[in-house]
Design a protein around this motif. Structure first.
Motif, PDB file in Angstrom:
ATOM      1  N   GLN A   1     -65.522 107.447  -1.538  1.00  0.00           N
ATOM      2  CA  GLN A   1     -65.926 106.176  -0.993  1.00  0.00           C
ATOM      3  C   GLN A   1     -65.986 106.023   0.263  1.00  0.00           C
TER       4      GLN A   1
ATOM      5  N   CYS B   1     -69.674 106.252   1.317  1.00  0.00           N
ATOM      6  CA  CYS B   1     -70.565 105.200   0.585  1.00  0.00           C
ATOM      7  C   CYS B   1     -70.887 103.973   1.510  1.00  0.00           C
TER       8      CYS B   1
ATOM      9  N   VAL C   1     -68.945 102.280  -4.216  1.00  0.00           N
ATOM     10  CA  VAL C   1     -69.016 102.800  -5.302  1.00  0.00           C
ATOM     11  C   VAL C   1     -67.875 103.033  -6.131  1.00  0.00           C
TER      12      VAL C   1
ATOM     13  N   CYS D   1     -78.815 109.588  -3.486  1.00  0.00           N
ATOM     14  CA  CYS D   1     -77.658 108.701  -2.686  1.00  0.00           C
ATOM     15  C   CYS D   1     -78.169 109.029  -1.261  1.00  0.00           C
TER      16      CYS D   1
ATOM     17  N   SER E   1     -72.961 110.871  -1.241  1.00  0.00           N
ATOM     18  CA  SER E   1     -71.507 110.266  -1.367  1.00  0.00           C
ATOM     19  C   SER E   1     -71.129 110.765  -2.863  1.00  0.00           C
TER      20      SER E   1
END
Ligand code: SF4
Length: 65
Positions: free
Chosen positions: A10, A13, A35, A57, A61
């Motif tokens: 996270q 992200c 996320v 992504c 991540s």
């Protein structure tokens, strides 16, 4: 096929939402767009989609092992 374990980071992200759009039963987003992992061990029929989401992504991540 062997079990797949999914992890998300996270902290890195960028809230693009690509993963949640592509595989909404495995990836979600919190109220800030970060996320959220919904399933750490998705069923075999989702493995290809999860691998593709990890590849796409923008901040790498998503980890699949
Ligand atoms: S694709 Fe990557 S950067 Fe975008 S929401 Fe998912 S984990 Fe975050």
């Amino acid at each position: 096929m062997s079990p797949v374990r999914v992890e998300v980071v996270q902290d890195t992200c960028c809230c693009s939402g690509l993963c949640a759009l592509a595989v909404p039963d495995v990836f979600g987003q919190d109220e800030d767009g970060i996320v959220v992992l919904l399933q750490s061990q998705p069923p075999q029929e989702r493995h290809a989609a999860v691998a593709e989401a990890a590849r796409r992504c923008p901040t790498t991540s998503i980890k699949v092992s």
